[in-house]
Each structure stands twice: as structure tokens, then as C-alpha cells.
Write a protein that holds these residues in place. Structure first.
Motif, PDB file in Angstrom:
ATOM      1  N   LEU A 169       0.832  -1.206   0.000  1.00  0.00           N
ATOM      2  CA  LEU A 169       0.000   0.000   0.000  1.00  0.00           C
ATOM      3  C   LEU A 169       0.866   1.256   0.000  1.00  0.00           C
ATOM      4  N   GLY A 170       1.796   1.310  -0.927  1.00  0.00           N
ATOM      5  CA  GLY A 170       2.679   2.447  -1.037  1.00  0.00           C
ATOM      6  C   GLY A 170       3.804   2.154  -2.008  1.00  0.00           C
ATOM      7  N   PHE A 171       4.756   3.080  -2.083  1.00  0.00           N
ATOM      8  CA  PHE A 171       5.919   2.897  -2.930  1.00  0.00           C
ATOM      9  C   PHE A 171       7.072   3.676  -2.319  1.00  0.00           C
ATOM     10  N   ARG A 172       8.288   3.284  -2.672  1.00  0.00           N
ATOM     11  CA  ARG A 172       9.458   4.003  -2.202  1.00  0.00           C
ATOM     12  C   ARG A 172      10.268   4.479  -3.399  1.00  0.00           C
ATOM     13  N   MET A 173      11.138   5.448  -3.181  1.00  0.00           N
ATOM     14  CA  MET A 173      12.075   5.917  -4.194  1.00  0.00           C
ATOM     15  C   MET A 173      13.426   5.292  -3.864  1.00  0.00           C
ATOM     16  N   GLU A 174      13.858   4.363  -4.702  1.00  0.00           N
ATOM     17  CA  GLU A 174      15.036   3.548  -4.428  1.00  0.00           C
ATOM     18  C   GLU A 174      16.198   3.939  -5.328  1.00  0.00           C
ATOM     19  N   GLU A 175      17.397   4.007  -4.743  1.00  0.00           N
ATOM     20  CA  GLU A 175      18.614   4.212  -5.515  1.00  0.00           C
ATOM     21  C   GLU A 175      19.259   2.849  -5.778  1.00  0.00           C
ATOM     22  N   PHE A 176      19.386   2.514  -7.052  1.00  0.00           N
ATOM     23  CA  PHE A 176      19.940   1.219  -7.434  1.00  0.00           C
ATOM     24  C   PHE A 176      21.432   1.328  -7.724  1.00  0.00           C
ATOM     25  N   PRO A 177      22.162   0.239  -7.561  1.00  0.00           N
ATOM     26  CA  PRO A 177      23.594   0.250  -7.869  1.00  0.00           C
ATOM     27  C   PRO A 177      23.857   0.601  -9.332  1.00  0.00           C
ATOM     28  N   LEU A 178      24.978   1.247  -9.589  1.00  0.00           N
ATOM     29  CA  LEU A 178      25.362   1.566 -10.959  1.00  0.00           C
ATOM     30  C   LEU A 178      25.420   0.289 -11.792  1.00  0.00           C
ATOM     31  N   GLY A 179      24.922   0.388 -13.013  1.00  0.00           N
ATOM     32  CA  GLY A 179      24.915  -0.761 -13.910  1.00  0.00           C
ATOM     33  C   GLY A 179      23.658  -1.597 -13.849  1.00  0.00           C
ATOM     34  N   THR A 180      22.776  -1.332 -12.868  1.00  0.00           N
ATOM     35  CA  THR A 180      21.506  -2.064 -12.796  1.00  0.00           C
ATOM     36  C   THR A 180      20.715  -1.828 -14.075  1.00  0.00           C
ATOM     37  N   ARG A 181      20.177  -2.901 -14.614  1.00  0.00           N
ATOM     38  CA  ARG A 181      19.340  -2.793 -15.808  1.00  0.00           C
ATOM     39  C   ARG A 181      17.886  -2.641 -15.380  1.00  0.00           C
ATOM     40  N   VAL A 182      17.231  -1.608 -15.899  1.00  0.00           N
ATOM     41  CA  VAL A 182      15.838  -1.336 -15.546  1.00  0.00           C
ATOM     42  C   VAL A 182      14.977  -1.560 -16.781  1.00  0.00           C
ATOM     43  N   VAL A 183      14.002  -2.461 -16.669  1.00  0.00           N
ATOM     44  CA  VAL A 183      13.106  -2.768 -17.776  1.00  0.00           C
ATOM     45  C   VAL A 183      11.788  -2.047 -17.534  1.00  0.00           C
ATOM     46  N   TYR A 184      11.477  -1.086 -18.388  1.00  0.00           N
ATOM     47  CA  TYR A 184      10.265  -0.287 -18.259  1.00  0.00           C
ATOM     48  C   TYR A 184       9.156  -0.822 -19.162  1.00  0.00           C
ATOM     49  N   PRO A 185       7.906  -0.608 -18.771  1.00  0.00           N
ATOM     50  CA  PRO A 185       6.792  -0.961 -19.655  1.00  0.00           C
ATOM     51  C   PRO A 185       6.695   0.019 -20.819  1.00  0.00           C
ATOM     52  N   PRO A 186       6.193  -0.431 -21.965  1.00  0.00           N
ATOM     53  CA  PRO A 186       5.985   0.482 -23.082  1.00  0.00           C
ATOM     54  C   PRO A 186       4.886   1.500 -22.766  1.00  0.00           C
ATOM     55  N   GLU A 187       4.915   2.615 -23.488  1.00  0.00           N
ATOM     56  CA  GLU A 187       3.844   3.591 -23.345  1.00  0.00           C
ATOM     57  C   GLU A 187       2.525   2.988 -23.816  1.00  0.00           C
ATOM     58  N   ALA A 188       1.434   3.561 -23.342  1.00  0.00           N
ATOM     59  CA  ALA A 188       0.110   3.064 -23.710  1.00  0.00           C
ATOM     60  C   ALA A 188      -0.139   3.239 -25.206  1.00  0.00           C
ATOM     61  N   LEU A 189      -0.632   2.178 -25.832  1.00  0.00           N
ATOM     62  CA  LEU A 189      -1.025   2.268 -27.238  1.00  0.00           C
ATOM     63  C   LEU A 189      -2.255   3.158 -27.380  1.00  0.00           C
ATOM     64  N   PRO A 190      -2.446   3.754 -28.541  1.00  0.00           N
ATOM     65  CA  PRO A 190      -3.657   4.555 -28.765  1.00  0.00           C
ATOM     66  C   PRO A 190      -4.909   3.699 -28.604  1.00  0.00           C
ATOM     67  N   ALA A 191      -5.926   4.274 -27.999  1.00  0.00           N
ATOM     68  CA  ALA A 191      -7.178   3.544 -27.770  1.00  0.00           C
ATOM     69  C   ALA A 191      -8.105   3.689 -28.964  1.00  0.00           C
ATOM     70  N   ILE A 192      -8.912   2.660 -29.181  1.00  0.00           N
ATOM     71  CA  ILE A 192      -9.951   2.724 -30.214  1.00  0.00           C
ATOM     72  C   ILE A 192     -10.985   3.753 -29.782  1.00  0.00           C
ATOM     73  N   LYS A 193     -11.302   4.681 -30.653  1.00  0.00           N
ATOM     74  CA  LYS A 193     -12.233   5.748 -30.288  1.00  0.00           C
ATOM     75  C   LYS A 193     -13.685   5.280 -30.323  1.00  0.00           C
ATOM     76  N   ASP A 194     -14.060   4.563 -31.346  1.00  0.00           N
ATOM     77  CA  ASP A 194     -15.444   4.082 -31.476  1.00  0.00           C
ATOM     78  C   ASP A 194     -15.527   2.657 -30.927  1.00  0.00           C
ATOM     79  N   VAL A 195     -15.627   2.548 -29.612  1.00  0.00           N
ATOM     80  CA  VAL A 195     -15.619   1.235 -28.963  1.00  0.00           C
ATOM     81  C   VAL A 195     -16.832   0.406 -29.395  1.00  0.00           C
ATOM     82  N   ASP A 196     -18.013   0.995 -29.330  1.00  0.00           N
ATOM     83  CA  ASP A 196     -19.220   0.250 -29.697  1.00  0.00           C
ATOM     84  C   ASP A 196     -19.183  -0.186 -31.152  1.00  0.00           C
ATOM     85  N   GLY A 197     -18.659   0.659 -32.023  1.00  0.00           N
ATOM     86  CA  GLY A 197     -18.542   0.300 -33.430  1.00  0.00           C
ATOM     87  C   GLY A 197     -17.585  -0.853 -33.641  1.00  0.00           C
ATOM     88  N   ALA A 198     -16.463  -0.849 -32.899  1.00  0.00           N
ATOM     89  CA  ALA A 198     -15.478  -1.929 -33.015  1.00  0.00           C
ATOM     90  C   ALA A 198     -16.060  -3.253 -32.525  1.00  0.00           C
TER      91      ALA A 198
END
Length: 527
Positions: free
Chosen positions: A23-52
Motif C-alpha cells: 500500500l505504497g511505494f518508495r524511491m530507491e537508488e539502485f547500484p550503478l549498472g543495474t538494468r531497468v526494464v520499463y513498460p511500453p507507453e500506452a497504445l492509442p485507444a480505439i475511439k469508437d468502442v461500440d462500433g469496433a
């Protein structure tokens, strides 16, 4: 395919990184050289949901259009994924509501009047009225629920189950009798991750312990590499065999939807950005959130997080034959979540957030935290785990939330009695599973209250079996030491302490990968 998302190597310019811990989060300092894998940005959403949605129903994959399958006097059953999806809960209207409404409109036009709608909760807890209404919408709820035509599946109602036969591997296939005896079963799926959907929908969501006991085992989970790759998962191989037997007896029209990575609403939307891209407003939101959460009592923190409603956007909807539909679904999931990662590390770091599939509107007890970290997040890969065999996993979670007596009664006994004797998933299954699965009190609570089935904590422990088999060390940063010991792990007060504790197996200068989620990531590990 080119790599979406981003893989960062920590250097002296990298700011502290967000790590979720309950129920929270911390701001962590990682050792140099740590590899961080981030999620991709959100894809564009379909605008006409009911039509799709309508287009998918009228132009399905490897199937006749839905209107051609509907006729007056038929028996129609609609099943849908339960409250375990998506995470967090979707802001209204839920995509399943819009799909169900479209199906019901076509059914009404065809003169269909024998319709039942089933929440495919298998051995999960029964949803409450408000939870059902949130998914299907007020109109559908008002039209079907009072008449008993919208309800939770009951895997212990022997009169409402039918045994369809056994697979070539001897696996029993037992599912909802109403679904099996319908002229058409429409399954409405919400595919949050690559593990969902396909034959796992009907074959798991509408099945009983008689079926589930074949693939929800420690042995199967150890050999599922990983749950997010149905072609490399022994669990999915079993579900696919069962699904192919089901389709010999039941006409299934599968509808699968996919969503983007818009997980956190304002003011928590900064959690979806990379830290070095935060603007002044994002930094202010982060500081305000941390300060507020630090001062709030746990009950209020729980409410703040569990009241979140995610503004997911629809990225795809496909309907028709189960396997053909699922192939298109997986393409959409991969387009949103897949990140190419070169090789594996000595240490994998995972932050376990407040929410998993089995504590929606409930508490994240230590067994569920283990399932989320060593089950779901560890298995968020394709190809090879993100950590070497014999390496270490370091997780962040306080292991402090108690057991919800309403939702998780059998978890208490599992923790106090079973884990006190052994933490070996294989031994646990062989010695205790049947006792819990057939316990009359647990069955009663599952059927009449809102409790997960008596066998459910076993399944959650099995989810972690692959990780336990693969790595040599598991340490929880910030975890209650007594609880961690009961789980068979160790606890540390800081990342530096945790790295020192695992140095015996990975050395004093290990390579480290931090999987920076949520939002969801699927690491495509190239070895």
C-alpha cells in the motif's frame, strides 16, 4: 520485432526509481549498472468502442456472424471474466458491459428469450451485487440479476455440472451444465496479460475442481515456462487439450478484448512515466502522494488504492472461433507489453504492489504477495527467466496485511498449519491439498458467502513453484522477518542488506535487473 518500451542502465545521472511495496511505494537508488526494464507507453485507444465491438460480432474469425447463430427458442448463455480482471478495476463502463449489451441487443432482435449470464469465477470467490453491476452495467444487472439469470458460477453445485469426458492425457473435463447444454455459449473475455483467454476461458472459468486439479499442480507449474507463453506452458497445454474436447460438445463463440497500459488515474498517473521524464507537476504529485500515504493509517491507504479506477483504453476486440481469436489477441497483447531484453541477470528485483487478481476489494496477505511476486511477475517473460538458474530474487513488500476472514478463510489454516510444517509445493500438494479441497466448511463458505475455495491457497503457492525451483535465494526488502521465515524466505531492511545476504550465491558484484512494473511488461529474453 523492434523493441517497444525502454531498457535503461543505471548511471550516476539516474534519479531514484519508484518501487511498489504494498500500500505504497518508495524511491530507491539502485547500484550503478543495474538494468531497468520499463513498460511500453500506452497504445492509442480505439475511439469508437461500440462500433469496433459490433464489427467484431458481424465479422468474426473462422465463424459465422453472431446474428446467424441466434434464433428464437434457443438457449443462449453468456459467460464473462470475473473481478480478477483487469487490475486495477476498470473505470465505468467496463468493456465487458459494452460487449454483453451488444450481444443482448442482437439476441433480442433474433427473438431469443432464454438467456442466462454467468460470472466465470471457477474457484474464486463469489462477487457481490455491486461488483457484478460494475462489470455488466446497471441495465443488464437490473434486467437479469433479480430474476436469477445473472449469477456467479458455483463449482460445488453437483447438479449444475456435467462431465464431458477425458482428454487423451486422462484429464477430466467438467464444466457448467447450463453452458454445456446451451445452443450457444458466448464467452466475453478481457485479456489483461498473455496468460488470459483462449481455451483457458471456458475450460478454467466454468470448470470445477475435478478439472482444475489436473493442471493446477506444483509439477505443472514448475514446467510452465512461463505462464505468459501458452505455447511453452504445461498449464496451458492441459487447458488447450480440455478446450478442444469442450468444442466437440459445445458451440463456443469467443469474444476477446485487449487494453492499453493506462493503469493509473490522476493524480497517480506519474507512476506510468519514467522518472527522469517527470515534470515539475509529476514531482509534486509524487511528493504529495508519498507524504499523504506516510501519514495515512493503513485502512485509509487501503481505501485510497482500492478505490482507484483505471482509465484503460480498448486496443482490440476479436470474436469467433477460440484459437483463431486468441492468436489475434496475443498479437495485441505483445504489441502493448513486449520488451526485448538481452540475456538474464544474477539478481532480479521486483516490487509487489497493493493489488493482485485475488485481493480485489480485499487484503494482500503474505501468500498472495508471494503469488504476485514469485508467480505473476517472475513469470512475466518469454524465452528464459530474467534471472539465471541459482540466482536471487529480491522483492519489496512489507508482508504486513492480515488475512481477510471473509474472503480467505482457508488461507489462515494454510499459513498456520501447512507452511509451519513444509514450504515445498510438491509435498504440500501431495499431503494436504485433498483435505482442504474437500473440507465441508470451506465448501459451505465458498458456496454461500464470498470466500475463495478451500484449495485456493494451494494454487497460489503452486504459482510460485517455478521461481522456487529456479532461484537459490529469495529476500523480501521491508518484509516482516517472522512472516518471511514462515514462508521459507528471508527479510532485509534495505536493498544493500539484501544484496549482501545473497552474495553467497551471486557474488559481491552481481548483475541486476529491475522489472519496473506496473504497468504490465512481458520481457522477451534473448539468450
Amino acid at each position: 520485432m523492434s523493441r517497444p518500451g525502454f531498457v535503461l542502465e543505471v548511471d550516476d545521472r539516474t534519479p531514484p526509481l519508484v518501487v511498489h511495496e504494498g500500500l505504497g511505494f518508495r524511491m530507491e537508488e539502485f547500484p550503478l549498472g543495474t538494468r531497468v526494464v520499463y513498460p511500453p507507453e500506452a497504445l492509442p485507444a480505439i475511439k469508437d468502442v461500440d462500433g469496433a465491438i459490433l464489427d467484431a460480432l458481424l465479422h468474426p474469425v473462422d465463424s459465422e456472424p453472431l446474428p446467424e447463430l441466434l434464433f428464437a427458442g434457443m438457449r443462449l448463455t453468456i459467460a464473462f471474466d470475473d473481478i480478477s480482471l483487469p487490475l486495477p478495476t476498470m473505470a465505468r463502463p467496463d468493456h465487458r458491459q459494452r460487449v454483453i449489451e451488444a450481444v443482448l441487443t442482437l439476441a433480442a432482435e433474433a427473438g431469443v428469450d432464454d438467456v442466462e449470464i454467468i460470472a466465470a469465477n471457477a474457484l474464486h470467490r463469489r462477487m457481490t451485487g455491486p461488483e457484478l453491476e460494475h462489470i455488466v452495467g446497471e441495465r443488464v444487472f437490473r434486467s437479469f440479476h433479480p430474476q436469477g439469470k445473472l449469477y456467479n458460477f458455483d463449482a460445488e453445485d453437483r447438479d449444475a455440472l456435467v462431465h464431458l469426458g477425458t482428454t487423451e492425457e486422462g484429464e477430466d473435463v467438467e464444466i457448467s451444465k447450463r453452458a454445456a447444454e446451451s445452443d450457444l455459449l458466448v464467452y466475453v473475455n478481457l485479456n489483461l496479460v498473455a496468460m488470459d483467454g483462449g481455451h483457458k476461458s471456458v475450460g478454467v472459468g466454468l470448470s470445477s475442481y475435478t478439472s482444475l486439479r489436473h493442471h493446477h499442480t506444483a509439477k505443472t507449474m514448475v514446467h510452465s515456462r512461463s505462464f505468459m507463453d501458452h505455447k511453452a506452458s504445461k498449464m496451458h497445454h492441459s487447458a488447450w487439450r480440455m478446450g478442444r474436447l469442450i468444442r466437440e460438445h459445445v458451440k463456443v463463440f469467443q469474444i476477446e478484448t485487449t487494453v492499453n497500459n493506462d493503469v493509473f488515474p490522476k493524480p497517480f498517473d506519474f507512476l506510468m512515466k519514467r522518472e527522469w521524464e517527470w515534470n515539475v507537476k509529476d514531482q509534486a504529485s509524487m511528493l504529495a502522494a508519498r507524504r499523504g500515504l506516510a501519514l495515512a493509517p493503513q485502512k485509509l491507504r487501503h481505501k485510497i488504492f482500492h478505490d482507484m479506477r483505471a482509465p484503460y483504453g480498448l486496443t482490440g476486440v476479436n470474436a469467433g472461433e477460440v484459437e483463431a481469436v486468441h492468436e489475434r489477441t496475443i498479437e495485441k497483447v505483445h504489441a502493448q507489453q513486449l520488451v526485448e531484453v538481452d540475456g538474464y541477470s544474477d539478481v532480479l528485483v521486483l516490487g509487489v504492489p497493493y493489488l493482485g487478481p485475488y485481493n480485489v476489494n480485499s487484503s494482500m496477505n503474505p501468500i498472495l504477495a508471494t503469488c504476485m511476486g514469485l508467480g505473476y511477475y517472475f513469470n512475466s517473460y518469454r524465452g528464459h527467466p530474467m534471472v539465471k538458474r541459482g540466482g536471487a530474487v529480491i522483492l519489496y513488500h512489507p508482508l504486513d496485511e492480515g488475512f481477510n476472514q471473509l474472503h480467505h478463510p482457508s488461507y489462515v489454516d494454510f499459513y498456520e498449519e501447512v507452511l509451519a510444517e513444509t514450504t515445498d509445493p510438491q509435498v504440500i500438494g501431495e499431503k494436504y491439498e485433498k483435505q482442504f479441497a474437500e473440507d465441508p466448511w470451506y465448501r459451505h463458505l465458498y458456496r454461500t458467502s464470498h470466500a475463495y475455495h478451500g484449495v485456493h491457497p494451494f494454487y497460489m503457492w503452486y504459482w510460485a513453484a517455478h521461481a522456487m525451483d529456479h532461484v537459490g535465494d529469495v529476500v523480501w526488502v521491508g518484509g516482516d522477518r517472522r512472516v518471511a521465515k514462515r514462508l521459507g524466505f528471508r527479510a532485509a531492511s534495505s536493498l544493500a542488506d539484501a544484496l549482501e545476504m545473497v552474495s553467497g550465491s551471486v557474488g559481491t558484484s552481481p548483475s541486476i535487473t529491475y522489472l519496473h512494473n506496473p504497468p504490465h511488461i512481458l520481457a522477451d529474453v534473448k539468450v
